[in-house]
Motif scaffolding. Structure first.
Motif, PDB file in Angstrom:
ATOM      1  N   ALA A 107       0.839  -1.214   0.000  1.00  0.00           N
ATOM      2  CA  ALA A 107       0.000   0.000   0.000  1.00  0.00           C
ATOM      3  C   ALA A 107       0.864   1.250   0.000  1.00  0.00           C
ATOM      4  CB  ALA A 107      -0.933  -0.009   1.207  1.00  0.00           C
ATOM      5  N   ALA A 108       1.721   1.358  -0.995  1.00  0.00           N
ATOM      6  CA  ALA A 108       2.648   2.496  -1.048  1.00  0.00           C
ATOM      7  C   ALA A 108       1.926   3.822  -1.226  1.00  0.00           C
ATOM      8  CB  ALA A 108       3.658   2.287  -2.173  1.00  0.00           C
ATOM      9  N   ASP A 109       0.739   3.806  -1.854  1.00  0.00           N
ATOM     10  CA  ASP A 109      -0.006   5.038  -2.119  1.00  0.00           C
ATOM     11  C   ASP A 109      -1.194   5.214  -1.185  1.00  0.00           C
ATOM     12  OD1 ASP A 109       1.648   5.779  -4.283  1.00  0.00           O
ATOM     13  OD2 ASP A 109       0.554   4.414  -5.614  1.00  0.00           O
ATOM     14  N   ALA A 110      -1.177   4.542  -0.060  1.00  0.00           N
ATOM     15  CA  ALA A 110      -2.281   4.647   0.888  1.00  0.00           C
ATOM     16  C   ALA A 110      -2.337   6.033   1.514  1.00  0.00           C
ATOM     17  CB  ALA A 110      -2.128   3.588   1.972  1.00  0.00           C
ATOM     18  N   THR A 111      -3.437   6.314   2.202  1.00  0.00           N
ATOM     19  CA  THR A 111      -3.604   7.624   2.849  1.00  0.00           C
ATOM     20  C   THR A 111      -2.483   7.883   3.846  1.00  0.00           C
ATOM     21  OG1 THR A 111      -6.005   7.529   2.605  1.00  0.00           O
ATOM     22  CG2 THR A 111      -5.133   9.026   4.279  1.00  0.00           C
TER      23      THR A 111
END
Length: 382
Positions: free
Chosen positions: A351-355
């Motif tokens: 989840a590298a682009d998670a919030t």
């Protein structure tokens, strides 16, 4: 600075051994050494870019990186810390004088400093705080913490503190150095934005598939639009800045890894053997950084940020807790390193682009590990 100076330490890894134990010393030293790969690779990439630009493309970026690595390795290997100290002093003078002179010239070419600042203001470059919701704010916070706090547990920073003649000088040096760094950082930023004012066409480089192309804006401007004396000053200052940083970035991790990872398992080693081992580690680390630089498509900024993510999630909490919290213990330090690194790597992978950015996940896990080790009771053996 005060705490480090009073503890009579040789490396930052010694702090983790004295405050905790050898296991924590080795784990944190490996993490810090690993973080230097990204930092050093960024310097080698910068050297390669300079050689490529100055040669008009006759030297490829990859060949330039290799040449740069050989130069830095050469004088660091044979000159050691003394060569780094002497060249840093000379290079700092060249950097200050060269960039100020170039900024003056380029500002005039752009129509004056007022016009450059007004253009930057109109483009929103003076808006510090992010626009948006939680994701934008957390990304902003993560970027700040990575560079501002993740850079603290580093051997080169530690060396500068403990090499001062006394404790007061160590503290003053940190404060003065920080103020100068903060102030002078605006000079190359001003030059770079002046380039976009002089030739808006440079902005097309931001759309290039290879993100590294934006790094050519400034050197291309200097080569194509300024007189020879300005080119000499600019590239002299640029090379000085890179060489000064790169030599320290090679020596620091090599010293840390040799002293705190290898030496604990080879205590009978004599001084001559240790020096030879140190040089072998220095060459090995340089080759590793060279391979990283040759195969990475990241910008130099991204390389540096990646480097400090490692120390942010693994070494900051044991360092801060060890200095300022009496309940910090070995179990907490071990859990802090393991949980911090583990959760960060998992978050980067899934989840590298998670919030919530991965490095904040790792930092939270690192804090949780320290608290768990400090407050969860351990079984008592009879």
């Amino acid at each position: 600075a005060r705490a480090f100076y009073r503890m009579d330490l040789l490396t930052i890894g010694d702090f983790y051994r004295k405050r905790y134990n050898k296991t924590v010393e080795v784990a944190t030293s490996v993490a810090i050494t690993t973080s230097y790969l990204g930092w050093t690779s960024a310097q080698l990439t910068a050297l390669g870019l300079v050689f490529s630009v100055l040669s008009g493309g006759a030297i490829s970026l990859e060949t330039g990186i290799t040449i740069g690595a050989a130069i830095v390795l050469g004088y660091t290997l044979w000159g050691g810390l003394w060569s780094v100290a002497l060249t840093d002093l000379f290079q700092s003078v060249v950097i200050l004088a060269g960039l100020i002179a170039v900024a003056w010239l380029v500002g005039d070419m752009a129509g004056g400093a007022g016009k450059v600042i007004a253009a930057a203001s109109d483009a929103g470059k003076f808006e510090l705080w992010p626009k948006g919701g939680a994701k934008e704010w957390l990304t902003f916070l993560a970027a700040w913490m990575t560079l501002a706090i993740g850079s603290i547990p580093q051997q080169d920073v530690f060396q500068r503190v403990t090499s001062a003649k006394d404790e007061k000088t160590a503290v003053r040096g940190c404060l003065i150095g920080g103020a100068v760094y903060f102030s002078f950082a605006f000079v190359p930023m001003f030059i770079a934005y002046s380039a976009l004012v002089i030739d808006p066409g440079y902005a097309k480089l931001f759309a290039n598939e290879d993100a590294r192309e934006i790094q050519r804006i400034l050197p291309n401007l200097i080569l194509e639009r300024t007189p020879l004396w300005a080119q000499v000053l600019f590239f002299g200052a640029l090379l000085s800045a890179i060489l000064s940083t790169a030599s320290g970035a090679l020596l620091a991790p090599a010293a840390l890894f040799t002293e705190n990872v290898i030496r604990p398992f080879a205590r009978q080693m004599g001084d001559r053997q240790f020096l030879l081992l140190l040089r072998v580690v220095l060459v090995t680390f340089t080759l590793a950084a060279l391979l990283f630089a040759l195969h990475s498509k990241s910008t130099m900024y991204e390389m540096v940020q990646s480097a400090y993510k490692v120390t942010l999630v693994s070494c900051v909490v044991p360092l801060a807790a060890g200095l300022y919290w009496k309940r910090a213990n070995v179990a907490g330090a071990v859990l802090s390193v393991v949980l911090g690194l583990g959760s960060w790597l998992v978050a980067e992978a899934v989840a590298a682009d998670a919030t919530v950015p991965p490095q904040l996940v790792g930092l939270a896990a690192s804090i949780f590990g320290m608290l768990t080790g400090a407050f969860v009771p351990r079984p008592q053996h009879a």
